[in-house]
Design a protein around this motif. Structure first.
Motif, PDB file in Angstrom:
ATOM      1  N   VAL A  48       0.757  -1.309  -0.062  1.00 50.27           N
ATOM      2  CA  VAL A  48      -0.213  -0.142  -0.011  1.00 50.27           C
ATOM      3  C   VAL A  48       1.081   1.290  -0.176  1.00 50.27           C
ATOM      4  CG1 VAL A  48      -1.602   1.431   1.097  1.00 50.27           C
ATOM      5  CG2 VAL A  48      -1.739  -1.233   1.436  1.00 50.27           C
ATOM      6  N   LEU A  49       1.229   2.118  -0.894  1.00 52.23           N
ATOM      7  CA  LEU A  49       1.537   2.976  -0.731  1.00 52.23           C
ATOM      8  C   LEU A  49       0.846   4.502  -0.957  1.00 52.23           C
ATOM      9  CD1 LEU A  49       3.171   3.186  -4.441  1.00 52.23           C
ATOM     10  CD2 LEU A  49       4.168   3.221  -1.905  1.00 52.23           C
ATOM     11  N   PHE A  70      -1.214  -4.816 -10.485  1.00 49.37           N
ATOM     12  CA  PHE A  70      -1.716  -3.015  -9.638  1.00 49.37           C
ATOM     13  C   PHE A  70      -3.362  -3.086  -9.513  1.00 49.37           C
ATOM     14  CE2 PHE A  70      -2.429   1.575  -8.995  1.00 49.37           C
ATOM     15  CZ  PHE A  70      -1.383   1.670  -8.746  1.00 49.37           C
ATOM     16  N   LEU A  71      -3.610  -3.405  -8.225  1.00 55.81           N
ATOM     17  CA  LEU A  71      -4.809  -3.651  -7.829  1.00 55.81           C
ATOM     18  C   LEU A  71      -5.774  -2.702  -7.436  1.00 55.81           C
ATOM     19  CD1 LEU A  71      -4.534  -6.191  -5.086  1.00 55.81           C
ATOM     20  CD2 LEU A  71      -4.422  -6.905  -7.263  1.00 55.81           C
ATOM     21  N   GLN A  72      -5.923  -1.303  -6.618  1.00 52.23           N
ATOM     22  CA  GLN A  72      -6.843  -0.638  -6.326  1.00 52.23           C
ATOM     23  C   GLN A  72      -5.829   1.316  -6.696  1.00 52.23           C
ATOM     24  OE1 GLN A  72      -8.281  -0.952  -2.123  1.00 52.23           O
ATOM     25  NE2 GLN A  72      -7.956   1.373  -1.964  1.00 52.23           N
ATOM     26  N   GLY A  73      -6.449   2.197  -6.916  1.00 53.95           N
ATOM     27  CA  GLY A  73      -5.776   3.348  -6.912  1.00 53.95           C
ATOM     28  C   GLY A  73      -4.735   3.571  -8.401  1.00 53.95           C
ATOM     29  N   GLU A  74      -4.051   4.385  -8.465  1.00 51.41           N
ATOM     30  CA  GLU A  74      -3.434   5.097  -9.148  1.00 51.41           C
ATOM     31  C   GLU A  74      -2.142   5.207  -8.948  1.00 51.41           C
ATOM     32  OE1 GLU A  74      -5.235   9.252 -10.441  1.00 51.41           O
ATOM     33  OE2 GLU A  74      -6.205   8.526 -10.784  1.00 51.41           O
ATOM     34  N   SER A 108      -1.859  10.540  -6.385  1.00 52.57           N
ATOM     35  CA  SER A 108      -3.017  10.352  -6.191  1.00 52.57           C
ATOM     36  C   SER A 108      -3.430  11.397  -4.521  1.00 52.57           C
ATOM     37  CB  SER A 108      -3.962   9.935  -6.300  1.00 52.57           C
ATOM     38  OG  SER A 108      -3.780   8.775  -5.465  1.00 52.57           O
ATOM     39  N   ASP A 109      -4.830  11.551  -4.426  1.00 50.27           N
ATOM     40  CA  ASP A 109      -4.817  11.956  -3.198  1.00 50.27           C
ATOM     41  C   ASP A 109      -5.610  10.237  -1.879  1.00 50.27           C
ATOM     42  OD1 ASP A 109      -7.061  11.654  -4.326  1.00 50.27           O
ATOM     43  OD2 ASP A 109      -8.571  13.664  -3.801  1.00 50.27           O
ATOM     44  N   LYS A 110      -5.502   9.751  -2.886  1.00 46.62           N
ATOM     45  CA  LYS A 110      -6.021   7.592  -2.132  1.00 46.62           C
ATOM     46  C   LYS A 110      -4.602   6.879  -1.201  1.00 46.62           C
ATOM     47  CE  LYS A 110     -10.720   8.983  -3.843  1.00 46.62           C
ATOM     48  NZ  LYS A 110     -11.002   8.995  -4.476  1.00 46.62           N
ATOM     49  N   PRO A 111      -4.736   6.162  -1.051  1.00 39.81           N
ATOM     50  CA  PRO A 111      -3.656   5.004  -1.270  1.00 39.81           C
ATOM     51  C   PRO A 111      -4.075   3.804  -2.516  1.00 39.81           C
ATOM     52  CG  PRO A 111      -4.751   5.043   0.744  1.00 39.81           C
ATOM     53  CD  PRO A 111      -5.284   6.129  -0.223  1.00 39.81           C
ATOM     54  N   CYS A 112      -2.869   3.448  -2.842  1.00 41.51           N
ATOM     55  CA  CYS A 112      -2.962   2.578  -4.479  1.00 41.51           C
ATOM     56  C   CYS A 112      -2.720   0.878  -3.519  1.00 41.51           C
ATOM     57  CB  CYS A 112      -2.175   3.162  -5.367  1.00 41.51           C
ATOM     58  SG  CYS A 112      -0.338   3.567  -5.483  1.00 41.51           S
TER      59      CYS A 112
END
Length: 155
Positions: A48-49, A70-74, A108-112
């Protein structure tokens, strides 16, 4: 035990990078999946980043293949050829010995979230960090002139 319980696998943000190179990965958290799965020949981590974090310093491996799912986010993939946006569903691959330094940056402003898989003998692996004065070997991190850094590679 084909389904792993992520909540039961300890999460860490440990790094062996010496200062100041450790700061880029301060917002990276990961779980080692391979030990929980009983794997002895394949490495795998759930990563998780946080926003602003990097996956690593830009690097390449001489003795290990790398696969990233890559599973989620960007995030943005940064490698020798430039920058490429990465989104959920993308798969990235680097064969052992490919001197294409790479890392991800979550802008981005969300975890990836992604899964990083490696194959090859980690105890024989070595590589370089093209942007900084650092190389790695099974024995640890070194400056290009061979001077060791006072840290150990994270397991």
């Amino acid at each position: 035990m084909p389904k792993l319980d992520l909540d039961a696998i300890p999460q860490t943000n440990a790094t062996g990078y010496p200062p100041p190179y450790d700061q880029d990965v301060a917002g990276r958290r990961y779980r080692h999946l391979a030990p929980a799965a009983g794997f002895t020949k394949l490495g795998a981590s759930h990563v998780v980043l946080d926003p602003g974090a990097y996956s690593s310093q830009r690097h390449w491996h001489e003795g290990q293949d790398e696969l990233l799912i890559f599973l989620q986010g960007e995030a943005v993939l940064i490698e020798d050829q430039g920058e490429v946006p990465v989104h959920a569903g993308d798969i990235l691959a680097w064969p052992a010995g490919d001197r294409n330094g790479h890392r991800l940056h979550n802008r981005s402003d969300k975890p990836c979230v992604f899964i990083a898989v490696s194959a090859g003998d980690r105890d024989e692996d070595r590589g370089e960090y093209p942007d900084i004065d650092m190389v790695f070997t099974p024995e640890g991190y070194f400056k290009r002139d061979g001077t060791p850094y006072p840290t150990k590679r994270a397991p």
